[in-house]
Structure formats: structure tokens, C-alpha cells
Design a protein around this motif. Structure first.
Motif, short mmCIF file in Angstrom:
data_model
loop_
_atom_site.label_atom_id
_atom_site.label_comp_id
_atom_site.label_asym_id
_atom_site.label_seq_id
_atom_site.Cartn_x
_atom_site.Cartn_y
_atom_site.Cartn_z
N THR A 20 0.83 -1.21 0.00
CA THR A 20 0.00 0.00 0.00
C THR A 20 0.86 1.26 0.00
N SER A 29 -1.67 4.30 -0.32
CA SER A 29 -3.09 4.12 -0.68
C SER A 29 -3.99 4.07 0.56
N THR A 32 -6.35 7.02 1.09
CA THR A 32 -7.57 7.19 0.30
C THR A 32 -8.71 6.33 0.84
N GLY A 35 -8.48 2.88 -0.70
CA GLY A 35 -7.42 2.06 -0.12
C GLY A 35 -7.79 1.51 1.24
N ARG A 38 -10.43 -1.31 0.94
CA ARG A 38 -9.85 -2.59 0.47
C ARG A 38 -9.51 -3.51 1.64
#
Length: 168
Positions: A20, A29, A32, A35, A38
């Protein structure tokens, strides 16, 4: 960054978490919403996820025979807080270690590490030796001596630096 296929089984989660952060660009990430989603993280859980990520990276660097790039919380100390349970399949009697609570990222990572230990694949997950990379990759080489996430990028750069050093 690797062009390799994802690590097998639960190691794909560990690989994805370590990756990441792009060390070269500084892009993370986990900054965000996509991210975080996920990995099922809230903004409040990001600092703990980053601590886990860097502990994993240090361990993966050790798998590749390299020291960590900076001091981190030992992975064992973090995983000690992730209780696992033994799950037994009623049909075939096979047993696996599973997170006692499947929600937290730490529990899912602990289960992935346990699964990889049993499968004998844990030490094949490594971090690229390139200091500007340290990307996680699964070493599929026959001897298990891979050094870079990508031979075409990080490996080529390292070999070119060595070649230039000899010429100088």
C-alpha cells in the motif's frame, strides 16, 4: 513494483498490505477511502495498519536476508494480540487456524501468517532489496533466492549500478 502474480492463499493479503506504500513516490493508498475500504479500515485504524505494514515489511526484508530499513515494532509483538482458533472441517476433519474475530486486519494477517507457516510458504514472501522499493513479492524461483520484485526494473537498476561502479 512487481509485475509478478499475487502471493498464494492468505499471503495475498499480507503482500497487498505491504504494497500500500510506494516508497519511491511516497504514495500511500491507505490515505484514500478506496485504499482503506480494500482492507476494511476506518480512518482511526490507519495508524495501527501502518505499524503492522512496516513490521511486516521488516520481516519480509529479513526473509530476503536484509536488515529492516528503520526500527519497527516486532511483528511477533503485534501478532500476539490477534487470537486464533482452530477450525475443524466437519466433512473431512481437516483443521486450520482462523482468526477468532474475522473483522480486524490484525486477526486476518495473523491467520494468513499461520496458514503460510503450515503450508511452508511464509519465508517465500519477501521484500525487494532495492532501497527505493522494498515492495513485497512472492519468490517463486526454484531455489528461493529471488532478490528483487522485478528483474526488469529493480534488478536491472542494481545490475547497472554495479556495472557502472566497476567502470568508474
Amino acid at each position: 513494483m512487481s509485475e509478478r502474480s499475487a502471493a498464494p492463499g492468505g499471503l495475498a493479503l499480507v503482500e497487498a498490505l505491504v504494497n500500500t506504500l510506494d516508497i519511491e513516490s511516497g504514495h500511500d493508498s491507505l490515505d484514500t477511502p478506496e485504499g482503506r475500504a480494500r482492507f476494511g479500515l476506518t480512518e482511526d485504524e490507519v495508524p495501527a495498519a501502518r505499524t503492522l505494514r512496516e513490521s511486516l515489511r521488516a520481516t519480509l526484508l529479513a526473509h530476503a536476508g536484509h536488515p529492516p530499513h528503520r526500527p519497527v515494532t516486532p511483528l511477533g509483538a503485534l501478532l500476539a494480540h490477534a487470537p486464533l482458533r482452530i477450525a475443524v472441517d466437519e466433512h473431512d476433519g481437516s483443521a486450520t487456524l482462523a482468526p477468532a474475530d474475522t473483522g480486524p486486519l490484525l486477526s486476518r494477517v495473523a491467520a494468513a501468517v499461520a496458514e503460510a507457516l503450515v503450508a511452508g510458504t511464509w519465508t517465500r514472501l519477501k521484500a525487494c532489496e532495492a532501497e527505493t522499493c522494498h515492495w513485497a513479492y512472492y519468490d517463486r524461483s526454484p531455489a528461493g533466492r529471488g532478490r528483487w520484485c522485478s528483474m526488469q526494473v529493480c534488478g536491472a537498476r542494481a545490475k547497472m549500478r554495479r556495472y557502472r561502479a566497476k567502470e568508474a
